[in-house]
Scaffold this motif. Structure first.
Motif, short mmCIF file in Angstrom:
data_model
loop_
_atom_site.label_atom_id
_atom_site.label_comp_id
_atom_site.label_asym_id
_atom_site.label_seq_id
_atom_site.Cartn_x
_atom_site.Cartn_y
_atom_site.Cartn_z
N THR A 1 0.86 -1.18 0.00
CA THR A 1 0.00 0.00 0.00
C THR A 1 0.89 1.23 0.00
O THR A 1 1.68 1.44 0.92
CB THR A 1 -0.91 0.02 1.24
OG1 THR A 1 -1.74 -1.14 1.24
CG2 THR A 1 -1.78 1.27 1.26
N ASN A 2 0.79 2.03 -1.02
CA ASN A 2 1.63 3.22 -1.17
C ASN A 2 0.95 4.43 -0.56
O ASN A 2 -0.13 4.82 -0.99
CB ASN A 2 1.94 3.46 -2.64
CG ASN A 2 2.73 2.32 -3.25
OD1 ASN A 2 3.82 2.00 -2.80
ND2 ASN A 2 2.18 1.68 -4.28
N ILE B 1 14.34 -1.64 -5.98
CA ILE B 1 13.65 -1.21 -4.76
C ILE B 1 14.19 0.17 -4.39
O ILE B 1 15.38 0.33 -4.14
CB ILE B 1 13.88 -2.19 -3.61
CG1 ILE B 1 13.42 -3.60 -4.01
CG2 ILE B 1 13.15 -1.73 -2.35
CD1 ILE B 1 13.79 -4.68 -3.00
N PHE B 2 13.30 1.15 -4.36
CA PHE B 2 13.68 2.52 -4.05
C PHE B 2 13.01 2.97 -2.75
O PHE B 2 11.96 2.45 -2.36
CB PHE B 2 13.25 3.48 -5.16
CG PHE B 2 13.99 3.30 -6.45
CD1 PHE B 2 15.16 3.98 -6.71
CD2 PHE B 2 13.49 2.44 -7.44
CE1 PHE B 2 15.84 3.81 -7.90
CE2 PHE B 2 14.16 2.27 -8.64
CZ PHE B 2 15.35 2.96 -8.86
N SER B 3 13.59 3.97 -2.11
CA SER B 3 12.92 4.64 -1.01
C SER B 3 11.91 5.61 -1.61
O SER B 3 11.88 5.82 -2.83
CB SER B 3 13.93 5.40 -0.14
OG SER B 3 14.41 6.55 -0.83
N GLN C 1 -1.69 0.83 -4.97
CA GLN C 1 -1.16 -0.47 -4.55
C GLN C 1 -0.19 -1.01 -5.59
O GLN C 1 -0.40 -0.83 -6.79
CB GLN C 1 -2.28 -1.49 -4.34
CG GLN C 1 -3.08 -1.31 -3.06
CD GLN C 1 -3.98 -2.49 -2.81
OE1 GLN C 1 -4.42 -3.17 -3.73
NE2 GLN C 1 -4.27 -2.75 -1.54
N SER C 2 0.87 -1.63 -5.11
CA SER C 2 1.81 -2.33 -5.99
C SER C 2 1.70 -3.81 -5.68
O SER C 2 1.67 -4.20 -4.51
CB SER C 2 3.24 -1.86 -5.75
OG SER C 2 3.38 -0.49 -6.05
N TYR D 1 9.87 -1.78 -10.60
CA TYR D 1 10.34 -1.20 -9.34
C TYR D 1 9.19 -1.06 -8.34
O TYR D 1 8.02 -1.01 -8.70
CB TYR D 1 11.00 0.17 -9.57
CG TYR D 1 10.07 1.28 -9.98
CD1 TYR D 1 9.41 2.05 -9.01
CD2 TYR D 1 9.85 1.58 -11.32
CE1 TYR D 1 8.56 3.08 -9.38
CE2 TYR D 1 9.01 2.61 -11.70
CZ TYR D 1 8.36 3.36 -10.71
OH TYR D 1 7.51 4.38 -11.07
N ILE D 2 9.58 -1.01 -7.07
CA ILE D 2 8.64 -0.77 -5.98
C ILE D 2 9.24 0.29 -5.06
O ILE D 2 10.45 0.52 -5.08
CB ILE D 2 8.33 -2.05 -5.16
CG1 ILE D 2 9.62 -2.65 -4.59
CG2 ILE D 2 7.57 -3.06 -6.00
CD1 ILE D 2 9.38 -3.83 -3.66
N LEU D 3 8.37 0.93 -4.26
CA LEU D 3 8.83 1.92 -3.29
C LEU D 3 8.69 1.35 -1.88
O LEU D 3 7.59 0.91 -1.51
CB LEU D 3 8.02 3.21 -3.41
CG LEU D 3 8.07 3.98 -4.73
CD1 LEU D 3 7.35 5.32 -4.58
CD2 LEU D 3 9.49 4.19 -5.19
#
Length: 386
Positions: free
Chosen positions: A69-70, A176-178, A81-82, A198-200
Motif C-alpha cells: 500500500t503506497n 527497490i527505491f525509497s 497499490q503495488s 520497481y517498488i517503493l
C-alpha cells in the motif's frame, strides 16, 4: 447358474469401470489441484505484528502475492497499490492476472536496492546474495557484509538513483527505491519507459518502529528466506516486549540536529525516533509537534530552547547535521545550547554514524536509549549512542 455368472461378470465390469473412472479423476485432480501449476488457490497469509502497509499471501504450489500500500499515491510514480506475483521454479504463470501485477520468477535475484535501510534488512535476512546493484558507493557503507560483498565482486555501484540510464545497464529483475523517488517523477517515468520493474519501500510510514523492522519479512519473501527474517524480527521485538513491562523513567528527551548552514530540525512527534524514546521509557519533549507526521520540522533556536531547556537528555542526530566530535563543538553551533539542562548535567548523546543505515537493529537501539536513561556518569558509550 448362467444368470448368476452373467450378473457376477456385469458387476465386475461395473466396478472396474468405476475404479478406472475414479482413478482418472484422481489423476486429473492431482494435476490440477495437487501440483497447482498455473492456478492460484489461496492457502494462508503472512503473520504480521506491526506492519500495516504490506501483505504476503501464500497460494498452493508455492505461489506468493505481495501487495504494497503506497501512502504517497502519485500516478506518475506509483499506483495506490503495488502487486508482485512470485512464480516458483517449474511452475507456470496463472492466467487472468491483473495487467498491473508484476510477475517475477522466485526466488528473485539480480535486484537493485537504492536504500541503505532496506539493504540492511535484506542482509540481516540472508538475502544479500539476491542484490547485485546498489546506488551508494562502498565508502558510504557501515555494514560489514555489504563492504565484503563489494570486495568479492558481488555488489556493483551503479551510480545515483537519479540517473536511470546507468541502472538499466545492469538489467535488474526488480529495483527497490525509497520514497525519495517521488521527488523526481521524471526519473520514475524513465524507469517505466526502460521497462524496469520497481517498488517503493513504505516502511518509513509504519506507525510503530518495529513495523519498519517487519518489512524484512516482505523482502525475505522475495528470496524464500522468511524464516531468517522472522528470527531477526523476533530478536528485535524481544527488546521492546521487555521494555513494555518496565516503568516510565519520567525523564525527558530532546532529539534534534543542526545543519552546516545553522538550521535546526527536531523530530516530529509522529516520527519513529520520537516513539523510540517513549518506548524506551522516556518522554519526548516535542510530544505535541505534528503528531500525525513522521520526519523532521525546522524550528527557530528560541522556540527550541523554550521547549528543550529543561530536558533531562539530548540526543543529537549526528548523521544528518553538523558532526561535532566534542561537547565544545556541539555548543559552538549556538551559545544558547550551553544553557540547556542536559548540557550542564553532561547528558548530551550523539547517534553513531551507522544509526540510520541499519534498520534491522531498531529494537537494540530502543534498548540503548533505555540504557542511556538509566546510565551513571561512568557510562560514555553504548552500541548506537555515544
Amino acid at each position: 447358474m448362467k444368470k448368476k455368472r452373467f450378473l457376477s461378470l456385469l458387476l465386475t465390469i461395473v466396478m472396474l469401470v468405476s475404479t478406472l473412472a475414479m482413478s482418472g479423476c484422481g489423476t486429473q485432480n492431482q494435476s490440477a489441484n495437487g501440483n497447482y501449476d498455473g492456478e492460484l488457490v489461496y492457502d494462508h497469509s503472512m503473520e504480521l505484528q506491526y506492519a500495516k502497509l504490506f501483505s504476503v499471501d501464500y497460494y498452493k504450489g508455492g505461489y506468493k502475492l505481495i501487495t504494497i500500500t503506497n501512502r504517497d499515491e502519485d500516478t506518475a510514480i506509483v499506483s495506490k497499490q503495488s502487486k508482485l506475483l512470485l512464480v516458483p521454479e517449474g511452475m507456470s504463470t496463472p492466467s487472468g492476472i491483473d495487467s498491473d501485477t508484476v510477475v517475477l520468477n522466485a526466488p528473485v535475484t539480480n535486484m537493485l536496492v537504492s536504500s541503505t535501510p532496506v539493504t540492511s534488512l535484506m542482509s540481516a535476512s540472508d538475502c544479500l546474495d539476491s542484490i547485485s546493484q546498489v546506488t551508494y558507493e562502498k565508502k558510504s557503507w557501515y555494514i560489514d557484509a555489504v563492504k565484503q560483498a563489494f570486495d568479492d565482486g558481488k555488489l556493483t555501484y551503479v551510480g545515483d538513483y537519479k540517473a536511470p540510464e546507468t541502472i538499466i545497464a545492469g538489467a535488474p529483475t526488480l529495483a527497490i527505491f525509497s520514497t525519495m523517488l517521488t521527488s523526481v517523477p521524471d526519473v520514475a517515468e524513465k524507469l517505466k519507459e526502460l521497462g524496469i520493474n520497481y517498488i517503493l519501500d513504505q516502511s518509513t510510514y509504519e506507525d510503530h518502529p518495529l513495523g519498519r523492522v517487519e518489512w524484512a519479512k516482505l523482502y525475505a519473501a522475495l528470496c524464500d528466506k522468511e524464516e531468517s527474517a522472522t528470527q531477526m524480527y523476533n530478536a528485535q521485538a524481544a527488546y521492546v516486549d521487555t521494555l513494555s513491562k518496565a516503568e516510565n523513567t519520567g525523564k525527558s528527551v530532546a532529539v534534534f540536529y543542526i545543519t552546516s548552514k545553522g538550521k535546526l530540525y527536531v523530530r516530529n512527534a509522529g516520527d519513529y525516533l520520537a516513539q523510540m524514546v517513549n518506548i524506551a521509557g522516556g518522554n519526548y519533549v516535542f510530544s505535541d509537534l505534528n503528531t500525525d507526521k513522521t520526519g523532521t520540522q525546522e524550528m527557530g533556536i528560541e522556540s527550541f530552547y523554550e521547549k528543550a531547556k529543561d530536558a533531562d537528555y539530548v540526543i543529537y542526530v549526528w548523521n544528518l547535521g553538523g558532526k561535532p566530535s566534542t561537547l565544545s563543538d556541539f555548543t559552538g553551533y549556538n551559545s544558547v545550547l550551553s544553557d540547556l539542562k542536559a548540557v550542564k548535567d553532561g547528558n548530551v548523546w550523539c547517534t553513531t554514524p551507522d544509526f540510520f543505515q541499519i534498520a534491522d537493529t531498531i529494537g537494540s537501539m530502543i534498548n540503548d536509549i533505555n540504557l542511556m536513561l538509566n546510565a551513571d556518569s561512568n557510562t560514555t558509550e553504548l552500541t548506537y549512542l555515544k
